[in-house]
Design a protein around this motif. Structure first.
Motif, PDB file in Angstrom:
ATOM      1  N   ALA A 134      52.199  83.938  19.184  1.00  0.00           N
ATOM      2  CA  ALA A 134      51.636  82.936  18.275  1.00  0.00           C
ATOM      3  C   ALA A 134      50.118  82.890  18.395  1.00  0.00           C
ATOM      4  O   ALA A 134      49.408  82.691  17.388  1.00  0.00           O
ATOM      5  N   SER A 135      49.604  83.066  19.621  1.00  0.00           N
ATOM      6  CA  SER A 135      48.157  83.044  19.822  1.00  0.00           C
ATOM      7  C   SER A 135      47.485  84.194  19.090  1.00  0.00           C
ATOM      8  O   SER A 135      46.402  84.031  18.509  1.00  0.00           O
ATOM      9  N   GLN A 136      48.126  85.356  19.105  1.00  0.00           N
ATOM     10  CA  GLN A 136      47.571  86.504  18.378  1.00  0.00           C
ATOM     11  C   GLN A 136      47.540  86.245  16.875  1.00  0.00           C
ATOM     12  O   GLN A 136      46.556  86.557  16.185  1.00  0.00           O
ATOM     13  N   SER A 137      48.603  85.670  16.358  1.00  0.00           N
ATOM     14  CA  SER A 137      48.647  85.345  14.927  1.00  0.00           C
ATOM     15  C   SER A 137      47.587  84.304  14.575  1.00  0.00           C
ATOM     16  O   SER A 137      46.943  84.375  13.512  1.00  0.00           O
ATOM     17  N   LEU A 138      47.394  83.337  15.446  1.00  0.00           N
ATOM     18  CA  LEU A 138      46.391  82.308  15.196  1.00  0.00           C
ATOM     19  C   LEU A 138      44.982  82.893  15.257  1.00  0.00           C
ATOM     20  O   LEU A 138      44.097  82.495  14.465  1.00  0.00           O
ATOM     21  N   ASP A 139      44.757  83.830  16.185  1.00  0.00           N
ATOM     22  CA  ASP A 139      43.448  84.483  16.263  1.00  0.00           C
ATOM     23  C   ASP A 139      43.116  85.187  14.952  1.00  0.00           C
ATOM     24  O   ASP A 139      41.969  85.139  14.480  1.00  0.00           O
ATOM     25  N   ALA A 140      44.131  85.861  14.387  1.00  0.00           N
ATOM     26  CA  ALA A 140      43.905  86.545  13.115  1.00  0.00           C
ATOM     27  C   ALA A 140      43.580  85.550  12.008  1.00  0.00           C
ATOM     28  O   ALA A 140      42.695  85.795  11.165  1.00  0.00           O
ATOM     29  N   LEU A 141      44.269  84.413  12.022  1.00  0.00           N
ATOM     30  CA  LEU A 141      44.007  83.389  11.000  1.00  0.00           C
ATOM     31  C   LEU A 141      42.620  82.774  11.194  1.00  0.00           C
ATOM     32  O   LEU A 141      41.908  82.508  10.214  1.00  0.00           O
ATOM     33  N   MET A 142      42.218  82.563  12.443  1.00  0.00           N
ATOM     34  CA  MET A 142      40.892  82.016  12.718  1.00  0.00           C
ATOM     35  C   MET A 142      39.797  82.989  12.303  1.00  0.00           C
ATOM     36  O   MET A 142      38.744  82.575  11.773  1.00  0.00           O
ATOM     37  N   GLN A 163      41.001  75.713  15.885  1.00  0.00           N
ATOM     38  CA  GLN A 163      40.614  75.767  17.291  1.00  0.00           C
ATOM     39  C   GLN A 163      41.394  74.733  18.119  1.00  0.00           C
ATOM     40  O   GLN A 163      41.728  74.974  19.279  1.00  0.00           O
ATOM     41  N   THR A 164      41.690  73.577  17.521  1.00  0.00           N
ATOM     42  CA  THR A 164      42.506  72.565  18.200  1.00  0.00           C
ATOM     43  C   THR A 164      43.895  73.109  18.508  1.00  0.00           C
ATOM     44  O   THR A 164      44.440  72.896  19.601  1.00  0.00           O
ATOM     45  N   THR A 165      44.454  73.814  17.546  1.00  0.00           N
ATOM     46  CA  THR A 165      45.762  74.448  17.770  1.00  0.00           C
ATOM     47  C   THR A 165      45.666  75.518  18.851  1.00  0.00           C
ATOM     48  O   THR A 165      46.575  75.671  19.680  1.00  0.00           O
ATOM     49  N   LYS A 166      44.547  76.239  18.861  1.00  0.00           N
ATOM     50  CA  LYS A 166      44.339  77.276  19.871  1.00  0.00           C
ATOM     51  C   LYS A 166      44.291  76.672  21.267  1.00  0.00           C
ATOM     52  O   LYS A 166      44.851  77.215  22.226  1.00  0.00           O
ATOM     53  N   ILE A 167      43.641  75.517  21.381  1.00  0.00           N
ATOM     54  CA  ILE A 167      43.586  74.827  22.674  1.00  0.00           C
ATOM     55  C   ILE A 167      44.994  74.449  23.130  1.00  0.00           C
ATOM     56  O   ILE A 167      45.339  74.581  24.310  1.00  0.00           O
ATOM     57  N   ARG A 168      45.814  73.980  22.218  1.00  0.00           N
ATOM     58  CA  ARG A 168      47.186  73.617  22.550  1.00  0.00           C
ATOM     59  C   ARG A 168      47.978  74.833  23.024  1.00  0.00           C
ATOM     60  O   ARG A 168      48.759  74.755  23.977  1.00  0.00           O
ATOM     61  N   LEU A 169      47.752  75.966  22.369  1.00  0.00           N
ATOM     62  CA  LEU A 169      48.453  77.186  22.770  1.00  0.00           C
ATOM     63  C   LEU A 169      48.001  77.651  24.151  1.00  0.00           C
ATOM     64  O   LEU A 169      48.826  78.074  24.974  1.00  0.00           O
ATOM     65  N   ASP A 170      46.706  77.592  24.404  1.00  0.00           N
ATOM     66  CA  ASP A 170      46.195  77.996  25.715  1.00  0.00           C
ATOM     67  C   ASP A 170      46.735  77.085  26.813  1.00  0.00           C
ATOM     68  O   ASP A 170      47.076  77.543  27.910  1.00  0.00           O
ATOM     69  N   ALA A 171      46.808  75.787  26.512  1.00  0.00           N
ATOM     70  CA  ALA A 171      47.349  74.848  27.500  1.00  0.00           C
ATOM     71  C   ALA A 171      48.830  75.112  27.745  1.00  0.00           C
ATOM     72  O   ALA A 171      49.310  75.054  28.896  1.00  0.00           O
ATOM     73  N   ASP A 172      49.558  75.412  26.691  1.00  0.00           N
ATOM     74  CA  ASP A 172      50.984  75.735  26.818  1.00  0.00           C
ATOM     75  C   ASP A 172      51.155  77.001  27.640  1.00  0.00           C
ATOM     76  O   ASP A 172      52.045  77.099  28.502  1.00  0.00           O
ATOM     77  N   HIS A 173      50.302  77.988  27.403  1.00  0.00           N
ATOM     78  CA  HIS A 173      50.364  79.250  28.141  1.00  0.00           C
ATOM     79  C   HIS A 173      50.128  79.018  29.629  1.00  0.00           C
ATOM     80  O   HIS A 173      50.872  79.524  30.487  1.00  0.00           O
ATOM     81  N   ALA A 174      49.096  78.238  29.953  1.00  0.00           N
ATOM     82  CA  ALA A 174      48.788  77.959  31.361  1.00  0.00           C
ATOM     83  C   ALA A 174      49.894  77.141  32.016  1.00  0.00           C
ATOM     84  O   ALA A 174      50.279  77.395  33.166  1.00  0.00           O
ATOM     85  N   GLN A 331      46.842  74.616   7.983  1.00  0.00           N
ATOM     86  CA  GLN A 331      47.498  73.610   8.818  1.00  0.00           C
ATOM     87  C   GLN A 331      49.006  73.832   8.878  1.00  0.00           C
ATOM     88  O   GLN A 331      49.622  73.702   9.941  1.00  0.00           O
ATOM     89  N   LEU A 332      49.590  74.172   7.740  1.00  0.00           N
ATOM     90  CA  LEU A 332      51.024  74.460   7.717  1.00  0.00           C
ATOM     91  C   LEU A 332      51.349  75.703   8.542  1.00  0.00           C
ATOM     92  O   LEU A 332      52.344  75.734   9.278  1.00  0.00           O
ATOM     93  N   THR A 333      50.510  76.724   8.414  1.00  0.00           N
ATOM     94  CA  THR A 333      50.740  77.963   9.166  1.00  0.00           C
ATOM     95  C   THR A 333      50.623  77.719  10.666  1.00  0.00           C
ATOM     96  O   THR A 333      51.429  78.228  11.462  1.00  0.00           O
ATOM     97  N   ALA A 334      49.604  76.938  11.067  1.00  0.00           N
ATOM     98  CA  ALA A 334      49.427  76.619  12.487  1.00  0.00           C
ATOM     99  C   ALA A 334      50.625  75.827  13.006  1.00  0.00           C
ATOM    100  O   ALA A 334      51.128  76.082  14.119  1.00  0.00           O
ATOM    101  N   ALA A 335      51.089  74.862  12.216  1.00  0.00           N
ATOM    102  CA  ALA A 335      52.253  74.082  12.628  1.00  0.00           C
ATOM    103  C   ALA A 335      53.488  74.965  12.735  1.00  0.00           C
ATOM    104  O   ALA A 335      54.320  74.797  13.634  1.00  0.00           O
ATOM    105  N   GLN A 336      53.597  75.909  11.825  1.00  0.00           N
ATOM    106  CA  GLN A 336      54.751  76.818  11.855  1.00  0.00           C
ATOM    107  C   GLN A 336      54.715  77.720  13.082  1.00  0.00           C
ATOM    108  O   GLN A 336      55.762  78.053  13.651  1.00  0.00           O
ATOM    109  N   LEU A 337      53.501  78.122  13.499  1.00  0.00           N
ATOM    110  CA  LEU A 337      53.378  78.937  14.708  1.00  0.00           C
ATOM    111  C   LEU A 337      53.841  78.150  15.934  1.00  0.00           C
ATOM    112  O   LEU A 337      54.555  78.677  16.793  1.00  0.00           O
TER     113      LEU A 337
END
Length: 361
Positions: A134-142, A163-174, A331-337
């Motif tokens: 999901a992080s890779q897909s979000l990077d492409a969207l960003m 970027q807010t969604t990216k922070i959530r993904l990084d926190a989930d990863h950690a 926003q919909l795409t980020a939520a879907q990720l």
């Protein structure tokens, strides 16, 4: 017959604990195979000491006063019992069955104890892969949104939202990696749990039979004693040899054997009812697994419904032609990720739990 008997005995070995004490019930958990080898080494060494005690003749020496009023005599000799020799072999059999029972019990206990931890680590590793995807897909969207900002067809607020969604993904990863390292799950046997439990129960039966055979040897004995006696005062010419055979039989043998049989049956029943027994824990684990599947299925159903609503909204902005529509699409795409991570996690857990139940039960 001897009237007065002042005797001191020089035995060939010291007294050891009973075999039942030597083969006491194993402790609750096994750490690894080294633990099993160490325990078996301990049991076998104790059993070998008991075996040597039982099969070695006992030397004795003493002074005795014949009841006929004859002069004092010095007596020296040795004795051995056939029952003790038989016990020596049965003691080793009991030790071997205890060793096998310990291995079977600790192996099954380890699989039951760490089953949930092992499954959880698998699920967390799968979640980690989902988060990375999901992080890779979000990077492409960003990256796409950032180019649109440079072309002044999008606002920086759109990038900040991603970027807010990216922070959530990084926190989930950690957090997921932290949970993985916190869980301990040793290498488990690949054999089905039902086979390990059956092997453990069979070993318990073997142990009870071995202990029963050993206990039955107390019902009889044939002892052989040989030696010499020498008159002390006045000193007679030459020592005189003597020999004796004695047979002992316990008239309660049949009752004793019956009680031993009942004890073995009671032991089996006790193990079925014992709350801390590994067979009982296996059933508790099955209930936990079934309940976990039910919870994950309810969660997956809710997530799929939410995903359907997002899909319907995405159909409205498939080809966004305004900045507002593009922002809504992002926003919909980020939520879907984010939703895909939870959906994939729940689906993996359900499949893995079902596989475990089918294989082990």
């Amino acid at each position: 017959m001897l009237l007065n008997n002042w005797k001191f005995v020089v035995a060939s070995a010291m007294v050891f604990p009973s075999v039942h004490a030597l083969v006491a019930h194993p402790r609750a958990q096994a750490i690894d195979s080294r633990d099993q080898l160490a325990y078996c080494s301990y049991v076998m060494e104790q059993a070998q000491a008991q075996r040597d005690l039982l099969r070695t003749p006992i030397a004795s020496a003493g002074m005795t006063q014949p009841e006929t009023g004859l002069p004092l005599q010095v007596v020296a000799g040795a004795s051995v019992g056939l029952s003790s020799i038989r016990k020596a072999g049965l003691t080793m059999d009991a030790a071997r069955t205890e060793c096998e029972l310990y291995k079977a019990t600790t192996g099954a206990q380890q699989n039951v104890q760490y089953a949930l931890s092992s499954l959880e680590k698998e699920a967390l590793r799968n979640r980690l892969a989902l988060v990375e995807q999901a992080s890779q897909s979000l990077d492409a969207l960003m990256e796409k949104t950032s180019k649109m900002v440079e072309a002044q067809t999008a606002t920086r607020l759109m990038v900040f939202s991603l970027q807010t969604t990216k922070i959530r993904l990084d926190a989930d990863h950690a957090d997921t990696r932290s949970k993985i390292t916190a869980l301990y799950a040793p290498p488990l046997s690949t054999r089905p749990l039902k086979e390990l439990i059956a092997e453990k129960q069979n070993s318990e039966g073997n142990e009870q039979r071995a202990l029963g055979k050993l206990s039955r040897q107390n019902n009889w004995d044939v002892a052989l004693s040989v030696g010499v006696h020498q008159q002390v005062n006045p000193v007679a010419q030459g020592a005189q040899p003597y020999g004796a055979v004695s047979v002992n039989y316990n008239f309660a043998s049949r009752a004793i054997d019956k009680h031993l049989d009942h004890a073995a049956e009671a032991h089996d029943q006790w193990k079925k009812e014992q709350e801390i027994d590994v067979a009982r824990n296996m059933e508790v684990l099955r209930e936990q697994l079934v309940e976990s599947i039910s919870v994950q299925e309810a969660k997956l159903k809710s997530l799929q419904e939410e995903n359907g609503r997002i899909d319907r909204n995405l159909q409205l902005v498939v080809n966004p032609d305004t900045s507002a529509a593009f922002d809504f699409h992002n926003q919909l795409t980020a939520a879907q990720l984010l939703l895909a991570i939870e959906t994939g996690d729940a689906r993996f857990r359900i499949e893995r739990l079902r596989e475990y139940l089918a294989k082990n039960y």
